[in-house]
Design an enzyme around this catalytic site. Structure first.
Site, PDB file in Angstrom:
ATOM      1  N   CYS A 136     -24.596  23.319  47.670  1.00  0.00           N
ATOM      2  CA  CYS A 136     -24.667  22.848  49.058  1.00  0.00           C
ATOM      3  C   CYS A 136     -25.619  23.731  49.846  1.00  0.00           C
ATOM      4  O   CYS A 136     -26.548  23.255  50.501  1.00  0.00           O
ATOM      5  CB  CYS A 136     -23.293  22.878  49.727  1.00  0.00           C
ATOM      6  SG  CYS A 136     -21.943  22.447  48.655  1.00  0.00           S
ATOM      7  N   GLU A 208     -24.648  15.863  45.656  1.00  0.00           N
ATOM      8  CA  GLU A 208     -25.658  15.989  46.725  1.00  0.00           C
ATOM      9  C   GLU A 208     -26.588  14.769  46.704  1.00  0.00           C
ATOM     10  O   GLU A 208     -26.919  14.214  47.744  1.00  0.00           O
ATOM     11  CB  GLU A 208     -26.490  17.268  46.554  1.00  0.00           C
ATOM     12  CG  GLU A 208     -25.775  18.547  46.964  1.00  0.00           C
ATOM     13  CD  GLU A 208     -25.520  18.656  48.470  1.00  0.00           C
ATOM     14  OE1 GLU A 208     -26.270  18.075  49.262  1.00  0.00           O
ATOM     15  OE2 GLU A 208     -24.541  19.317  48.845  1.00  0.00           O
TER      16      GLU A 208
HETATM   17  C1  LIG Z   1     -23.892  17.131  52.024  1.00  0.00           C
HETATM   18  C2  LIG Z   1     -24.373  18.478  52.458  1.00  0.00           C
HETATM   19  N1  LIG Z   1     -24.624  19.414  51.509  1.00  0.00           N
HETATM   20  C3  LIG Z   1     -25.036  20.650  51.916  1.00  0.00           C
HETATM   21  C4  LIG Z   1     -25.218  20.982  53.211  1.00  0.00           C
HETATM   22  C5  LIG Z   1     -25.717  22.325  53.619  1.00  0.00           C
HETATM   23  N2  LIG Z   1     -24.636  23.183  53.929  1.00  0.00           N
HETATM   24  C6  LIG Z   1     -24.950  20.004  54.148  1.00  0.00           C
HETATM   25  N3  LIG Z   1     -25.091  20.212  55.469  1.00  0.00           N
HETATM   26  N4  LIG Z   1     -24.540  18.734  53.776  1.00  0.00           N
END
Ligand SMILES: Cc1ncc(CN)c(N)n1
Length: 233
Positions: A136, A208
């Protein structure tokens, strides 16, 4: 010996490079992204970040030493402030109140992704929490830096601040803390334990991609319940 994060990078690099080819990510980079798609993404991402924050809290609770507890607490604070402030700014610009933002109805991909991370982090030790959050943070920092290299991307009147935040030194420091956590936790672990952590990083990397797909297609759930049910939500 190579760091565990170097091995992880090699494993997930093709998946992360595919994000840069995704129409939603490309649209942020060249400023062509439909604002309605971004609005859908931003609302889902806000509630995603609430659940993601819980993983840092779980990591802090499961930490075996104060240094690790402090790192998770810093990451929790950084997410609730630095990252979520960006979403609150966009929401204000788009006429969405904080209350509406928090009460966003979760989409299927958002639910499956955060449920997976929470499940792994609750079941395992502190290292599972560190593995769950790695893709993430790191993949967004990778995207942020890649998009910032596109001429004009950081100056775009709407998407510029997204690119600036994810390519900022402040966000890089949060990412480096996540990388440092996984490298420390990998020390002395057996091959089979490392393979379990690697699998969490691979699966979250796949999630993701699914999140970008959800955003691009403004997905919620594949079929709708009754109209009565929908109006009570
Ligand atoms: C789905 C998603 N993945 C990761 C991030 C980054 N923290 C985010 N804001 N959103």
């Amino acid at each position: 010996m190579a760091k565990f994060s170097e091995r992880l990078w090699k494993t997930v690099e093709p998946v992360w490079r595919s994000y840069l080819q995704h129409p939603f990510v490309k649209g942020i980079g060249d400023g062509s992204l439909d604002k309605e798609k971004f609005k859908h993404y931003m609302k889902q991402d806000y509630i995603y970040l609430i659940e993601y924050s819980r993983i840092f809290a779980l990591g802090a609770a499961k930490a075996n030493d104060l240094e690790t507890m402090t790192a998770f607490a810093n990451l929790l604070h950084g997410t609730l402030t630095v990252e979520m402030d960006l979403h609150r700014e966009y929401a204000a610009e788009l006429g969405i109140s904080n209350e509406e933002l928090e009460n966003t109805e979760p989409a299927a991909s958002m639910t499956s992704y955060t449920s997976y991370m929470l499940n792994k982090s609750q079941l395992g030790g502190v290292e599972n929490a560190a593995a769950s959050v790695l893709a993430c943070a790191w993949s967004y920092q990778f995207i942020g830096e890649s998009l910032a290299a596109i001429p004009g991307a950081t100056e775009h009147e709407f998407y510029g601040k997204w690119v600036k935040m994810y390519s900022s030194q402040q966000f890089k420091e949060l990412t480096l803390q996540c990388i440092d956590l996984i490298d420390k936790m990998a020390e002395g672990k057996s091959d089979s334990d490392l393979a379990i952590l690697e699998d969490i990083v691979v699966k979250t990397s796949y999630f993701e991609y699914m999140f970008w797909e959800m955003a691009e297609n403004k997905e919620m759930w594949p079929v709708a319940a009754t109209a009565d049910y929908a109006t009570t939500r």
